[in-house]
Enzyme design. Structure first.
Site, PDB file in Angstrom:
ATOM      1  N   GLU A 265       1.607   6.201  -7.699  1.00  0.00           N
ATOM      2  CA  GLU A 265       0.193   7.817  -7.531  1.00  0.00           C
ATOM      3  C   GLU A 265       1.285   8.719  -7.312  1.00  0.00           C
ATOM      4  OE1 GLU A 265      -2.964   5.968  -5.413  1.00  0.00           O
ATOM      5  OE2 GLU A 265      -3.342   4.046  -6.088  1.00  0.00           O
TER       6      GLU A 265
ATOM      7  N   GLU B  20       0.656  -0.742  -0.035  1.00  0.00           N
ATOM      8  CA  GLU B  20      -0.331  -0.358  -0.147  1.00  0.00           C
ATOM      9  C   GLU B  20       0.849   1.242  -0.140  1.00  0.00           C
ATOM     10  OE1 GLU B  20      -3.295   2.062  -0.955  1.00  0.00           O
ATOM     11  OE2 GLU B  20      -3.343  -0.061  -0.287  1.00  0.00           O
TER      12      GLU B  20
END
Length: 126
Positions: free
Chosen positions: A75, A68
């Site tokens: 991102e 994550e």
């Protein structure tokens, strides 16, 4: 030739902890992972997991949360360099998210393998 100056070790750890804190505080999915980790720890204490089972759970927590963090960093970098929607940016973001999803699904399956029999025995069904 200029010699690269590296941050002292304590600063490197500080940056890493700041990254973890930022991800937990800003990313919904990381909050979900942390919440499930707390629930697994509580269930593990109640159901008296073995050392091996605890090691498996901790490894899975680490894997899913580390992915994550990597997904969040990918991102952020993609958003930084791609001002408009681009097919390659979408691939980068989607595949990073997919990696987290695969790890989370596998962690859930392994969790069921560990916890369902123990839970059934705990309530007296087995």
């Amino acid at each position: 030739m200029k010699k690269d100056k590296k941050a002292p070790l304590y600063k490197s750890f500080g940056y890493a902890f700041q990254g973890i804190y930022t991800c937990i505080s800003k990313e919904r999915n990381m909050k979900i992972h942390c919440g499930f980790s707390v629930l697994v720890v509580i269930a593990g204490i109640i159901l008296k997991l073995s050392v091996t089972e605890w090691c498996i759970c901790l490894t899975l927590f680490g894997l899913v949360m580390a992915l994550e963090l990597v997904n969040t960093s990918i991102e952020a970098v993609v958003d930084l360099v791609a001002e408009e929607r681009k097919p390659l940016a979408k691939i980068a973001k989607d595949t990073a998210a997919g990696a987290v999803l695969i790890a989370a699904i596998m962690a859930a399956i392994i969790g069921c393998i560990i916890f369902v029999p123990k839970g059934l025995a705990f309530i007296g069904v087995l």
